[in-house]
Design a protein around this motif. Structure first.
Motif: not given
Length: 137
Positions: A48-53, A89-94, A104-107, A119-126
């Motif tokens: 699950d890419p939600a772990v990135l947040r 794309d990961l959008f980060m803040r100091a 974050y955004q998958f495209r 597929d965000a999950r498939a991309c994250f797995a790759l």
């Protein structure tokens, strides 16, 4: 000869141990093996890419490697990763001395053949797989 006629009768096949076979103790009969349902192999669950947040930069790097593109305009930064046909794309803040993922955004990768969606999950797995193989992001 007369004695032979009065002798013991031949054993009757329908008797066992002096009892009729139908009265004899039932023989153990092996039960048929329980039916085993055929189980189709399932593909492993995709991460699950939600772990990135909320992760900081060091945690992200351990998880999916170094970004292939990085841009920082205080107090925000963009970290870009690429995998087969997709972009993250990961959008980060100091956050003190480090960066923290706020969005974050998958495209679809613009260089990849056109597709309806990513597929965000498939991309994250790759991305995770590539980082685990030492290929980075």
């Amino acid at each position: 000869m007369a004695l032979a006629a009065c002798g013991t009768p031949a054993p009757d096949a329908s008797y066992a141990d002096g009892r009729r076979l139908s009265e004899a103790a039932p023989r153990a009969v092996a039960a048929p093996p329980p039916a085993v349902a055929a189980v189709a192999p399932q593909a492993p669950a995709l991460p699950d890419p939600a772990v990135l947040r909320g992760l900081d930069g060091a945690q992200v790097t351990r998880l999916i490697g170094a970004p292939r593109f990085r841009r920082a305009d205080e107090p925000a930064a963009l970290w870009r990763y690429g995998a087969k046909g997709c972009v993250l794309d990961l959008f980060m803040r100091a956050d003190g001395p480090s960066w923290r993922v706020v969005e974050y955004q998958f495209r679809r990768d613009p260089k990849a053949p056109a597709a309806d969606s990513v597929d965000a999950r498939a991309c994250f797995a790759l991305l995770k797989e590539a980082a685990g193989a030492g290929a980075g992001g």
